[in-house]
Design an enzyme around this catalytic site. Structure first.
Site, short mmCIF file in Angstrom:
data_model
loop_
_atom_site.label_atom_id
_atom_site.label_comp_id
_atom_site.label_asym_id
_atom_site.label_seq_id
_atom_site.Cartn_x
_atom_site.Cartn_y
_atom_site.Cartn_z
CB CYS A 93 -0.82 -0.12 1.24
SG CYS A 93 -2.46 -1.50 1.62
CG HIS A 149 -1.03 3.45 4.04
ND1 HIS A 149 -1.79 1.85 3.67
CD2 HIS A 149 -0.65 3.10 5.46
CE1 HIS A 149 0.05 0.64 5.18
NE2 HIS A 149 -0.65 1.95 6.09
#
Length: 554
Positions: A93, A149
């Site tokens: 991610c 993130h």
């Protein structure tokens, strides 16, 4: 024997091809000469840009790649646009998101190891210029909806401080789709839904995140003036675990016995419907005719969580093709070659220079980019300016026990996890991770079943692999022993990249990150006051030490 012979022939050709293709190519960040892209010409409006990032979608998990999961909206958009069939991202991610938003490889931001954990005092380094910041410079309204993130331990790390006018979504890598709570470890739990810089308690209505994010996108489009350019970054949480979906999306998939695959299918069906609703909103509010829609997964699928990368090898978290080769396409009325397939090399870092150039922005000369402007490659079918990709060099990942400088011909320590692509060739070193091929029948049983997986038992001590990806995209024939000169060439290229790497940023946990100390919310915990008080204390301690030393001297 015949297959090996064909691979050898293509491999020899690729050595020559690399030499020719690397001559005269524009450098990273440079626009191709004679460009005639979207939004150019006197009085032409700047295009609206909608970048949609799915989470953990497997390479096979889209209808046009042969999936049993129905994705009619994605299939239609891709069929009417340009499918990217040689498109690469990072295996996890944070790395993919950081490279998209900066146009730089992980080794140039310090994020080359793993992901940013919730309790780490870490974020995308503040000295990196971001894509939304560059688009704001030329008059774009910038909005982000979904998963960030990229770190949040300081307020300066938050999306609204990194170029977005508005932000609605989550700061962490995962969480409950309905309650938006996330536990990083036992007792370390908190709420993770934000509107701009504050916890969005008012929006906590138990709405499934995929649908909630789509509603937010519709609201943004309804309230914005379509005559003014907008950049919309939609980073859906789906189809990342935990595997949750509204009941109605299970209707077509009750025949799938594997519970994880069934839930995953329902989640993807809901995501596909969301993409259709976003497209309808673009048309309804007058944006569509001047919009560029880019769709991408952030990494490969995770088979143990229902994702499929078949026929590619490996999974999320690895540098095998199944971890880094992604579903991707561009859809826009502004494309010249609609309904085509692009097999040229494209990487997620390329969106930064491509989109800034489309927006008629300026790329500062002192920004050392790793991405290329690839709009003409996509829109007009021209050759890609990109001939290589540094997939990564991770100096602190678990070292391969049998790796050595000797195995790397004195050029490279093969204990280090690394991967690089140069034209047709791909080289991996170190510990490559999960390397099975997971066919569709692996999902036929009620529980996880690896008996159907294909595995290769490598000879003991192996730490170098070489593949001709053009001829062998499934990484079945290792050519490292046959072409040692090519191995050396790619090891030298790795060594060159490594000389430009910055130190890894991967700090230990900070106990102040506990949401219990922040009103039950995951959010910024580092304050400048703490830093000042620490420095003041250290100054005071130094003064006391000096006084004591003076007394001793007397």
């Amino acid at each position: 024997m015949l297959a090996a012979g064909l691979l050898a022939g293509l491999s020899a050709l690729s050595i020559l091809a690399y030499g020719y293709l690397s001559w005269g190519s524009p450098g990273p960040g440079e626009a191709q000469a004679g460009r005639d892209g979207a939004g150019e010409g006197p009085g032409a409006p700047r295009p609206h840009i909608v970048f949609i990032l799915a989470d953990d979608q497997g390479f096979r998990d889209v209808g046009y790649h042969g999936s049993e999961i129905r994705t009619p909206a994605l299939d239609k958009l891709a069929a009417e646009g340009v499918k990217l069939e040689n498109y690469y991202v990072q295996p996890m991610c944070t790395p993919s998101r950081s490279q998209f938003i900066t146009g730089k490889y992980q080794i140039h931001t310090g994020l080359q190891h793993s992901i940013i954990r919730p309790t780490q005092p870490n974020c995308l380094p503040l000295d990196n210029v971001t894509l939304p910041q560059k688009l704001k410079e030329v008059g774009y309204s910038t909005h982000m909806v979904g998963k960030w993130h990229l770190g949040f331990y300081r307020r300066e790390c938050m999306p609204t401080q990194r170029g977005f006018d508005t932000f609605f979504g989550s700061l962490l890598g995962s969480g409950d789709y309905y309650t938006h709570f996330k536990c990083d470890s036992p007792g370390i739990c908190g709420y993770d839904l934000y509107e701009n810089d504050n916890a969005a308690w008012d929006h906590d209505n138990g709405i499934y995140s995929t649908q909630m994010y789509t509603q937010k996108v519709q609201q943004i489009l309804a309230s914005h003036n379509p005559k003014k350019p907008i950049f919309l970054y939609i980073a859906y949480q789906a189809v990342h675990s935990p595997l949750q979906a509204p009941g109605k999306y299970f209707e077509h998939y009750r025949s799938i016995n594997n519970i994880n695959r069934r839930r995953y299918a329902a989640m993807l069906a809901c995501l596909d419907e969301a993409i259709n609703n976003v497209t309808l909103a673009l048309k309804k509010y007058g944006y569509y005719d001047n919009t560029i829609i880019i769709y991408s997964s952030d990494n490969g699928g995770q088979p143990m969580a229902g994702g499929s990368n078949w026929p590619l090898r490996g999974s999320k978290g690895t540098y095998w093709e199944g971890g880094i080769r992604a579903v991707g396409f561009v859809h826009s009325p502004l494309l010249k070659n609609k309904g085509s397939v692009c097999k040229e090399l494209v990487h997620i870092t390329d969106w930064f220079p491509t989109l800034i150039t489309l927006a008629e922005g300026q790329i500062d000369e002192d920004i050392q980019l790793d991405g290329y402007d690839i709009w003409e490659t996509i829109s007009e079918g021209r050759r890609s300016p990109r001939v290589d990709i540094l997939h990564n060099i991770d100096p602190i990942y678990t070292k391969a026990k049998n790796g050595s400088w000797a195995a790397g011909y004195g050029i490279w320590n093969t204990a280090i996890q690394s991967a690089i692509r140069v034209n047709h060739w791909k080289l991996l070193t170190g510990n490559p991770g999960f390397s099975d091929w997971v066919p569709p029948q692996a999902f036929s049983n009620a529980g996880p079943n690896r008996w159907h997986n294909e595995r290769v038992s490598w000879s003991a001590g192996k730490t170098v692999w070489l593949f001709n990806i053009t001829a062998d995209p499934y990484e079945r024939v290792d050519l490292s022993a046959r072409y040692p000169d090519v191995v050396k060439q790619l090891l030298r290229r790795l060594s060159q990249f490594n000389k430009t790497a910055v130190p890894v940023r991967y700090p230990p946990k900070d106990p102040r990150s506990n949401p219990k100390l922040n009103g039950g919310v995951w959010g910024p915990w580092f304050k400048e006051d703490d830093k000042k008080s620490k420095s003041d204390k250290s100054k005071g301690a130094n003064k006391q030490k000096k006084k004591k030393n003076k007394k001793k001297a007397n």
